[in-house]
Design an enzyme around this catalytic site. Structure first.
Site: not given
Length: 360
Positions: A133, A135, A158, A162
């Site tokens: 991602t 993010e 989260y 990741k």
């Protein structure tokens, strides 16, 4: 070619599986633990295809993964299994550590054992594709875009989980020689998306004349990527990407969250007129803790090296998405009655709210 897809009953994973099977690009083994976001109905269009097989298994089970790899003998693994919603990670980070970090490690070790035993030609051709991602890069200011070389600065449980999984994949390449490719994508949208995410939540709430909750002032900016464009990019990276390389994938469609919600209101008012405009349902709610201000992706590497660009404009892709939800009530009604009723997430372990979830 045979591809094993982890998380293949999820939103992005099922789009990949449908693409590979329907276009007869590969034989596919779909692996999914069928947690709350896994949905067998998302695989219905290809479930009975002769080149597709579904296996219910958990990436955290090393013995099961090793056995499955030996039995199926894939030429590639596309790793999409993950806990993926920021709000859920705020309420319960342990599951994200367990699946995204420990699960990725366990899978990497199973794949390394399998790959090490392959004959040389197959060993050289094998790929492990890790799907991640944007993010992991943190938050942007008003200008600029994330590059593959941008330093990691995750701001939520989260994104931190990741980021850790990305580093594991990189380490397994540099330490053990495992031929990996990694992709970092922007916010996905499209058919079959679990309705806790912004776009499907706004569509479904709007259809039911429920409040449309927008975090803060709705000024947070995201780059929106149609899931079918993402699936196209993932296949290109798997088959043509350079081992050890990272590719950013984005939709070239930056929008403020409030503008996304307003466009959904316009589409619903046009396609299914109600007694009043859906704009009247927009409700501003307390912002998410640590809400990143802006994401944007520099996609020059994947465009220049692999020739990929998104096919959907945001406006056309969003209209197609609204049309899909209007035409597939059975799919989303089963989800909303069984696993997610629209309650707000992401207030932390002690937070209490009856308001629906908000923006990404």
């Amino acid at each position: 070619m045979k591809v094993l897809v982890t998380g293949g009953a999820g939103f992005i994973g099922s789009a990949v599986v449908r693409k590979l099977v329907s276009q007869q690009l590969a034989d596919v083994v779909t692996v999914d633990a069928l947690t709350y976001a896994g949905n067998m109905a998302s695989l219905a269009p290809v479930m009975e295809a002769p080149q597709h097989r579904f296996v219910r298994a958990d990436i955290r089970d090393g013995a099961a993964m090793a056995s499955l790899l030996e039995k199926e003998a894939p030429d590639a693994v596309m790793h999409l299994a993950a806990e993926s919603h920021v709000d859920r990670s705020i309420d319960g980070p342990a599951a994200f550590i367990d699946t995204n970090i420990v699960g990725t490690y366990t899978l990497l070790e199973a794949v390394r054992g399998y790959w090490s035993g392959l004959p040389l030609p197959r060993k050289e051709a094998f790929r492990f594709h890790h799907v991640s991602t944007d993010e992991v890069y943190g938050s942007l200011g008003p200008s600029g875009a994330f590059k593959e070389t941008t330093a990691y600065a995750p701001n939520s449980p989260y994104s931190a989980s990741k980021a850790a999984s990305d580093h594991l994949v990189r380490a397994w390449h540099h330490t053990y020689g495992l031929p990996v490719v990694t992709t970092n994508c922007s916010n996905n949208y499209g058919p079959y998306q679990f309705p806790e995410k912004l776009i499907p939540l706004m569509i479904l709430n709007g259809l039911e004349d429920k409040p449309l909750p927008v975090y803060g002032a709705g000024a947070n900016i995201r780059d929106w990527l149609h899931v079918e464009d993402h699936a196209d990019a993932l296949w290109l990276v798997l088959t043509r990407g350079m081992p050890g390389q990272v590719y950013n994938i984005g939709g070239d469609a930056e929008r403020r969250n409030i503008d996304v919600v307003r466009l959904i209101c316009d589409l619903l008012d046009d396609l299914v007129p109600s007694g009043k405009s859906r704009h009247e349902l927009i409700t501003f709610v307390t912002d998410r803790p640590g809400h990143d201000a802006r994401y944007a992706m520099d996609i020059s590497r994947i465009s220049g090296e692999l020739g990929w660009r998104p096919r959907h404009s945001f406006e056309s892709g969003l209209r197609q998405t609204v049309d899909w939800y209007l035409g597939n009530r059975n799919w989303w009604e089963a989800v909303r009655t069984g696993r997610y009723a629209g309650n707000r997430l992401g207030l932390g372990a002690n937070g209490v709210s009856t308001a629906p979830a908000g923006a990404p």
